[in-house]
Every structure is written in structure tokens, then in C-alpha cells.
Design an enzyme around this catalytic site. Structure first.
Site, short mmCIF file in Angstrom:
data_model
loop_
_atom_site.label_atom_id
_atom_site.label_comp_id
_atom_site.label_asym_id
_atom_site.label_seq_id
_atom_site.Cartn_x
_atom_site.Cartn_y
_atom_site.Cartn_z
N GLU A 46 -40.70 -1.84 -83.18
CA GLU A 46 -39.53 -2.44 -83.85
C GLU A 46 -39.08 -3.73 -83.14
OE1 GLU A 46 -36.01 -0.05 -83.42
OE2 GLU A 46 -35.01 -0.95 -85.14
N LYS A 119 -33.91 -1.23 -93.05
CA LYS A 119 -33.46 0.00 -92.35
C LYS A 119 -32.17 0.53 -92.97
CE LYS A 119 -32.62 1.31 -87.49
NZ LYS A 119 -32.87 0.79 -86.12
N CYS A 156 -37.01 3.28 -86.86
CA CYS A 156 -36.28 3.84 -85.71
C CYS A 156 -35.25 4.90 -86.09
CB CYS A 156 -35.67 2.70 -84.90
SG CYS A 156 -35.20 3.22 -83.25
N1 PUT Z 1 -32.82 3.03 -81.71
C1 PUT Z 1 -31.58 3.74 -81.71
C2 PUT Z 1 -31.55 4.80 -80.72
C3 PUT Z 1 -30.19 5.33 -80.47
C4 PUT Z 1 -30.15 6.19 -79.27
N2 PUT Z 1 -28.82 6.59 -78.88
#
Ligand code: PUT
Length: 295
Positions: A46, A119, A156
Site C-alpha cells: 500500500e 478504500k 489494508c
Molecule cells: N493500516 C491501518 C492499521 C491500523 C492499526 N491500528
């Protein structure tokens, strides 16, 4: 049944610098390495063009966003994908007039841009202050018909939501891809989410009977914030699962890596259908999923 559709997938893992030219060169080198290992679809992590800037809430960081159309990084990856004949999802910080998205463009093996996913779930909290930068994505969950497979790509924090994975597989995704940036938690150095993170995604893979590919960065990144410095050590651990959620290729938390795994998509399709979960679903009983509070 012999001779099913074969695909080789790859997940890259590397440390980013804060120079976009260096990172794009780095990604290209590793895509070439994945291609040498036989990969057909290569996932880059990402927001690989720079440091994970969401550690800080800084107005100047909005200048890192680039429009989708005419995006030079996407063009470069289109050229590369056409040369090598590989599919490449390209994660980038998108500016769309006054809106901003955490987006991924899916480049097919002949360099064609198949479209964009933005996203949907935007995290917030110490070190991961994405709501400052990104509007919630408006594309909905999507699948992309590539040369080698119909793929679902989410980003993510989306990986913590079984609904996203299910929505993509219901639309026919045969493999799920998640470019990621996750590591330590600046507010609590005892908190290590990596095993939880893996188990949740192994669940999506097993519940939907599809392989799943995750690419995460490594390295320690220190960013100047409005209150001093903030630091995250990204834990890598990129991995690929088979269709029952079993991890079949995995990286560690320190080393650069180019993971590959091969699958027979027709064999997995029969396995998915034979197991019966897509026959026995009861969507009319799932209405509470369409609300925030379960009513
Ligand atoms: N990429 C977001 C992760 C959040 C972890 N607290």
C-alpha cells in the site's frame, strides 16, 4: 480433472524511503524478480511511493496526492506490465478535485487499466490517522477480470471486515489481494497485532474458499508531526494463503521478499462449490448487516 487454469501470484515486501523515484524503481526491480519466478499477478504494498505519511496530520502532505488520469506512476507500471505480461494492482494517494482517496488501479497483463478501487474503511487512531487525508471510498467492492483470474482487491484496513471479502467473492473473485501498511502502534509498544491480523485474513480466505495475497512493508519510519516525532516499525509478514486459509508462503518482519505461490483455479472452484457454503447462504436472514447497530 486435468489441466485447470493455472496462476502464479506474488506479494512483494520492501522498506520504503521517502523518495518516490527510489520506491518506484525498487518496486519495478521486485516486479521483475517476481516475473522471473513465474508470477502472473504481482501485488505491491500500500502507498509504496513514500513513507506512510498518515502518522502525522500535515497539510503539506496533501501535495503527495496525484490525480488518477495522467498519473505517472500508473503509466510506468502499465509499461512494465505490458513488457512482462503481468497484472499489477497499483496503490496510490489519489486527488480528485477537492476529494482524496486511498486508491488502487488494476493494470491488466497487456497494460490496460481495468479501473479503480477506492478504500472503503478508513482507519483512525495513533499513528494511522487516515481520516485526516482520505474520503471514504465511493466505488464499492469490486472485482476485475484480468487475463489470469477474476480478482478482488481491497486495501489494508478493509482486510479487517469479512463483509468486504464476502462481497468480492460473491461477485466472482477467485483470489483476494490486500496491499497493506501496518506495524507497531506508537501509543503502546506492547501491542503487536500481527498474529491477529493474519488470523482474520486467513478466516476470509477459508470462509470464502479462495486464495488470499497480502503485501506489507517493512522498515522503521520516523515522521515529523505537529507534536514532535512519531515512529512506526512496519512488520512485513506478507503472506499468501491457499483456499482453506492455510498459509503457504510467508515473509518475516525484517527482510525484503518476493513471495510466489501457484494455484489451479478450476480445482479450487470445484472445491469451493463442493464445500457448499455458497449454496447454503441465507441472505434474507442477514439484514442486520445492513445497519450499524444490528437493528
Ligand atoms: N493500516 C491501518 C492499521 C491500523 C492499526 N491500528
Amino acid at each position: 480433472m486435468e489441466g485447470g487454469r493455472k496462476v502464479v501470484v506474488s506479494a512483494l515486501q520492501f522498506a520504503c524511503t521517502d523518495s518516490s523515484i527510489d520506491n518506484i524503481d525498487h518496486a519495478e526491480r521486485l516486479v521483475r524478480e517476481a516475473h522471473k519466478k513465474g508470477a502472473n499477478i504481482v501485488l505491491i504494498q500500500e502507498l509504496f511511493e513514500g513513507y506512510y505519511f498518515c502518522q502525522a496530520q500535515r497539510e503539506d502532505f496533501f501535495r503527495r496526492a496525484k490525480p488518477y488520469k495522467g498519473n505517472q506512476t500508473i503509466h510506468r507500471m502499465q509499461k512494465l506490465s505490458k513488457e512482462l505480461g503481468v497484472v499489477i494492482p497499483v496503490s496510490f494517494f489519489e486527488e480528485a478535485n477537492n476529494a482524496h482517496y486511498n486508491s488502487v488501479a488494476i493494470i491488466d497483463a497487456d497494460g490496460t487499466d481495468l479501473g479503480l478501487y477506492r478504500k472503503s474503511h478508513i482507519p483512525d487512531g495513533p499513528g494511522y490517522q487516515e481520516k485526516f487525508y482520505f474520503n471514504p471510498g465511493d466505488t464499492g467492492f469490486k472485482v476485475f477480470e484480468t487475463k489470469f483470474a477474476k480478482i478482488g482487491v481491497a486495501i489494508c484496513w478493509d482486510q479487517w471486515f469479512p463483509e468486504a471479502a464476502r462481497a468480492m467473492v460473491l461477485q466472482g473473485a477467485e483470489i483476494l489481494f490486500y496491499p497493506t501498511a501496518i506495524g507497531s502502534e506508537p501509543q503502546d509498544d506492547r501491542l503487536d497485532s500481527r498474529e491477529h491480523w493474519k488470523r482474520v485474513m486467513q478466516g476470509h480466505s477459508g470462509a470464502n474458499l479462495v486464495p488470499l495475497v497480502v503485501s506489507n512493508r517493512i522498515g522503521k519510519e520516523t515522521i515529523k508531526t505537529e507534536h514532535g516525532e512519531s515512529c512506526i516499525t512496519f512488520y512485513g509478514n506478507s503472506f499468501i494463503t491457499g483456499p482453506t486459509g492455510e498459509i503457504i508462503a510467508a515473509s518475516n518482519d525484517k527482510d525484503e521478499d518476493v513471495l510466489v505461490a501457484d494455484f489451479d483455479l478450476d480445482k479450487i472452484k470445484s472445491q469451493r462449490h463442493g464445500w457448499g457454503v455458497f449454496r447454503d447462504r441465507r441472505p434474507e436472514l442477514y439484514k442486520s448487516l445492513l445497519s450499524l447497530d444490528g437493528t
